[in-house]
Design a protein around this motif. Sequence first.
Motif, PDB file in Angstrom:
ATOM      1  N   LEU A  19       0.854  -1.179   0.000  1.00  0.00           N
ATOM      2  CA  LEU A  19       0.000   0.000   0.000  1.00  0.00           C
ATOM      3  C   LEU A  19       0.896   1.237   0.000  1.00  0.00           C
ATOM      4  O   LEU A  19       1.407   1.656   1.034  1.00  0.00           O
ATOM      5  CB  LEU A  19      -0.903   0.025   1.234  1.00  0.00           C
ATOM      6  N   PRO A  20       1.114   1.817  -1.179  1.00  0.00           N
ATOM      7  CA  PRO A  20       1.932   3.034  -1.244  1.00  0.00           C
ATOM      8  C   PRO A  20       1.317   4.157  -0.410  1.00  0.00           C
ATOM      9  O   PRO A  20       0.119   4.153  -0.114  1.00  0.00           O
ATOM     10  CB  PRO A  20       1.919   3.380  -2.738  1.00  0.00           C
ATOM     11  N   ARG A  21       2.154   5.120  -0.070  1.00  0.00           N
ATOM     12  CA  ARG A  21       1.696   6.288   0.673  1.00  0.00           C
ATOM     13  C   ARG A  21       1.946   7.540  -0.147  1.00  0.00           C
ATOM     14  O   ARG A  21       2.863   7.578  -0.962  1.00  0.00           O
ATOM     15  CB  ARG A  21       2.434   6.396   2.017  1.00  0.00           C
ATOM     16  N   THR A  22       1.142   8.564   0.087  1.00  0.00           N
ATOM     17  CA  THR A  22       1.316   9.813  -0.642  1.00  0.00           C
ATOM     18  C   THR A  22       1.724  10.923   0.312  1.00  0.00           C
ATOM     19  O   THR A  22       1.442  10.868   1.513  1.00  0.00           O
ATOM     20  CB  THR A  22       0.022  10.218  -1.364  1.00  0.00           C
ATOM     21  N   SER A  23       2.396  11.927  -0.241  1.00  0.00           N
ATOM     22  CA  SER A  23       2.770  13.079   0.580  1.00  0.00           C
ATOM     23  C   SER A  23       2.825  14.328  -0.291  1.00  0.00           C
ATOM     24  O   SER A  23       2.757  14.256  -1.519  1.00  0.00           O
ATOM     25  CB  SER A  23       4.117  12.850   1.262  1.00  0.00           C
ATOM     26  N   LEU A  24       2.941  15.471   0.364  1.00  0.00           N
ATOM     27  CA  LEU A  24       2.977  16.747  -0.339  1.00  0.00           C
ATOM     28  C   LEU A  24       4.134  16.792  -1.332  1.00  0.00           C
ATOM     29  O   LEU A  24       5.138  16.095  -1.159  1.00  0.00           O
ATOM     30  CB  LEU A  24       3.146  17.888   0.659  1.00  0.00           C
ATOM     31  N   PRO A  25       4.003  17.626  -2.353  1.00  0.00           N
ATOM     32  CA  PRO A  25       5.146  17.822  -3.253  1.00  0.00           C
ATOM     33  C   PRO A  25       6.334  18.372  -2.461  1.00  0.00           C
ATOM     34  O   PRO A  25       6.169  19.066  -1.453  1.00  0.00           O
ATOM     35  CB  PRO A  25       4.629  18.865  -4.253  1.00  0.00           C
ATOM     36  N   ARG A  26       7.516  18.088  -2.940  1.00  0.00           N
ATOM     37  CA  ARG A  26       8.705  18.660  -2.322  1.00  0.00           C
ATOM     38  C   ARG A  26       8.724  20.170  -2.534  1.00  0.00           C
ATOM     39  O   ARG A  26       8.255  20.669  -3.560  1.00  0.00           O
ATOM     40  CB  ARG A  26       9.964  18.043  -2.927  1.00  0.00           C
ATOM     41  N   GLY A  27       9.290  20.886  -1.584  1.00  0.00           N
ATOM     42  CA  GLY A  27       9.393  22.330  -1.736  1.00  0.00           C
ATOM     43  C   GLY A  27      10.158  22.720  -2.988  1.00  0.00           C
ATOM     44  O   GLY A  27       9.848  23.718  -3.643  1.00  0.00           O
ATOM     45  N   SER A  28      11.143  21.901  -3.332  1.00  0.00           N
ATOM     46  CA  SER A  28      11.942  22.189  -4.528  1.00  0.00           C
ATOM     47  C   SER A  28      11.106  22.096  -5.797  1.00  0.00           C
ATOM     48  O   SER A  28      11.413  22.754  -6.802  1.00  0.00           O
ATOM     49  CB  SER A  28      13.120  21.216  -4.618  1.00  0.00           C
ATOM     50  N   ALA A  29      10.031  21.302  -5.770  1.00  0.00           N
ATOM     51  CA  ALA A  29       9.175  21.185  -6.947  1.00  0.00           C
ATOM     52  C   ALA A  29       8.424  22.493  -7.186  1.00  0.00           C
ATOM     53  O   ALA A  29       8.238  22.919  -8.340  1.00  0.00           O
ATOM     54  CB  ALA A  29       8.190  20.035  -6.765  1.00  0.00           C
ATOM     55  N   PHE A  30       7.981  23.143  -6.117  1.00  0.00           N
ATOM     56  CA  PHE A  30       7.351  24.458  -6.251  1.00  0.00           C
ATOM     57  C   PHE A  30       8.357  25.472  -6.792  1.00  0.00           C
ATOM     58  O   PHE A  30       8.050  26.257  -7.700  1.00  0.00           O
ATOM     59  CB  PHE A  30       6.827  24.935  -4.897  1.00  0.00           C
ATOM     60  N   ASP A  31       9.571  25.460  -6.220  1.00  0.00           N
ATOM     61  CA  ASP A  31      10.602  26.405  -6.648  1.00  0.00           C
ATOM     62  C   ASP A  31      10.965  26.198  -8.111  1.00  0.00           C
ATOM     63  O   ASP A  31      11.158  27.165  -8.860  1.00  0.00           O
ATOM     64  CB  ASP A  31      11.854  26.245  -5.779  1.00  0.00           C
ATOM     65  N   ARG A  32      11.038  24.938  -8.527  1.00  0.00           N
ATOM     66  CA  ARG A  32      11.387  24.638  -9.919  1.00  0.00           C
ATOM     67  C   ARG A  32      10.325  25.175 -10.879  1.00  0.00           C
ATOM     68  O   ARG A  32      10.649  25.755 -11.918  1.00  0.00           O
ATOM     69  CB  ARG A  32      11.568  23.137 -10.102  1.00  0.00           C
ATOM     70  N   ALA A  33       9.050  24.989 -10.526  1.00  0.00           N
ATOM     71  CA  ALA A  33       7.968  25.489 -11.378  1.00  0.00           C
ATOM     72  C   ALA A  33       8.013  27.011 -11.482  1.00  0.00           C
ATOM     73  O   ALA A  33       7.858  27.581 -12.573  1.00  0.00           O
ATOM     74  CB  ALA A  33       6.625  25.032 -10.833  1.00  0.00           C
ATOM     75  N   LEU A  34       8.231  27.684 -10.356  1.00  0.00           N
ATOM     76  CA  LEU A  34       8.297  29.149 -10.369  1.00  0.00           C
ATOM     77  C   LEU A  34       9.499  29.632 -11.168  1.00  0.00           C
ATOM     78  O   LEU A  34       9.417  30.650 -11.877  1.00  0.00           O
ATOM     79  CB  LEU A  34       8.336  29.676  -8.939  1.00  0.00           C
ATOM     80  N   ASP A  35      10.617  28.915 -11.082  1.00  0.00           N
ATOM     81  CA  ASP A  35      11.800  29.284 -11.865  1.00  0.00           C
ATOM     82  C   ASP A  35      11.524  29.148 -13.364  1.00  0.00           C
ATOM     83  O   ASP A  35      11.956  29.987 -14.167  1.00  0.00           O
ATOM     84  CB  ASP A  35      12.996  28.418 -11.476  1.00  0.00           C
ATOM     85  N   GLN A  36      10.814  28.092 -13.743  1.00  0.00           N
ATOM     86  CA  GLN A  36      10.464  27.896 -15.153  1.00  0.00           C
ATOM     87  C   GLN A  36       9.551  29.012 -15.643  1.00  0.00           C
ATOM     88  O   GLN A  36       9.701  29.504 -16.767  1.00  0.00           O
ATOM     89  CB  GLN A  36       9.784  26.536 -15.334  1.00  0.00           C
ATOM     90  N   ILE A  37       8.623  29.416 -14.791  1.00  0.00           N
ATOM     91  CA  ILE A  37       7.701  30.495 -15.143  1.00  0.00           C
ATOM     92  C   ILE A  37       8.462  31.798 -15.363  1.00  0.00           C
ATOM     93  O   ILE A  37       8.234  32.531 -16.332  1.00  0.00           O
ATOM     94  CB  ILE A  37       6.624  30.640 -14.050  1.00  0.00           C
ATOM     95  N   ARG A  38       9.390  32.103 -14.466  1.00  0.00           N
ATOM     96  CA  ARG A  38      10.204  33.312 -14.622  1.00  0.00           C
ATOM     97  C   ARG A  38      11.025  33.255 -15.915  1.00  0.00           C
ATOM     98  O   ARG A  38      11.094  34.237 -16.673  1.00  0.00           O
ATOM     99  CB  ARG A  38      11.156  33.442 -13.432  1.00  0.00           C
TER     100      ARG A  38
END
Length: 288
Positions: A59-78
């Motif tokens: 039974l796999p478990r789920t968790s929040l995205p890593r903080g770095s994933a948010f930062d990476r998306a924002l960097d791509q947007i910039r």
Amino acid sequence: MNPQKIAIITDSCGDIPRTARQKYPIFVIPLTIRCADGEYQDGETISSEEVYRRLATELPRTSLPRGSAFDRALDQIRAQGYRRVIAVMLSSGLSGTFNMMHMKASLTSDLEIRVFDSLSGSLGTGATVLQLARYIEEGVAWEELLRRAEILIANTHVFFSVDTLEYLRKGGRIGRITALAGSMLQIKPILTFHADGQLNTAAKVRGRKAVTPRLVELVEGCLAGHRRYNLVSAHGGAPEEFKGLESALLSAFPHYDHYDTTHLGATLSVYIGPGVLGAGIQILDDLA
């Protein structure tokens, strides 16, 4: 056209098809799935099909995205020259992803970011993201986009069936007796999202054959005299049954503005397993 340079952020539970991600300025942050042999990123290093395979032995478990994933998306947007961002995240009733995005937005000064709780998941979140992307392409102004986002969220209604209650039981969502009784009686619950973003039972049917007509009835109840709407559908590990559902939906609701379909992603598949059918409607009457 996107002269205002507006981007959209969502998480992998929006189940945005890759074709749409290539067409529109949509940036997806993957949730994390923990398995016996390590961590995976939803939609990037693990698929729903792989989750189904693993459910037979773990039974796999789920968790929040890593903080770095948010930062990476924002960097791509910039890097791509966007200056404003609309974020539409998985229901806060199911995950802390919305709160985490809100925190990241508050710490970001060089981008104007507005964060919305979709109060939904999968095809519900995706329907709002895709319609906003269309509005951006049409050149709808920023303040009007924000107004429409709230209306879209309030007027998006989705329903999905699960083939078995076993995975919900294992994940602690329902009790053992309830799951056993549902299995013995071949009860197929149809779930929806309550106004507060929590999962809620919309209906129960006996047997798989009753699922499609009941989904169509539930969608029809939400249409209730409205004239403009988007139609959405999805499945998880049920491609043959999905053909019948899709045919029934398109026959019953032929006058849609847009019809979007997707596959259920890995994160939600952890909790509900294979054999999922989903349908929904997004009312557009209150929008220009």
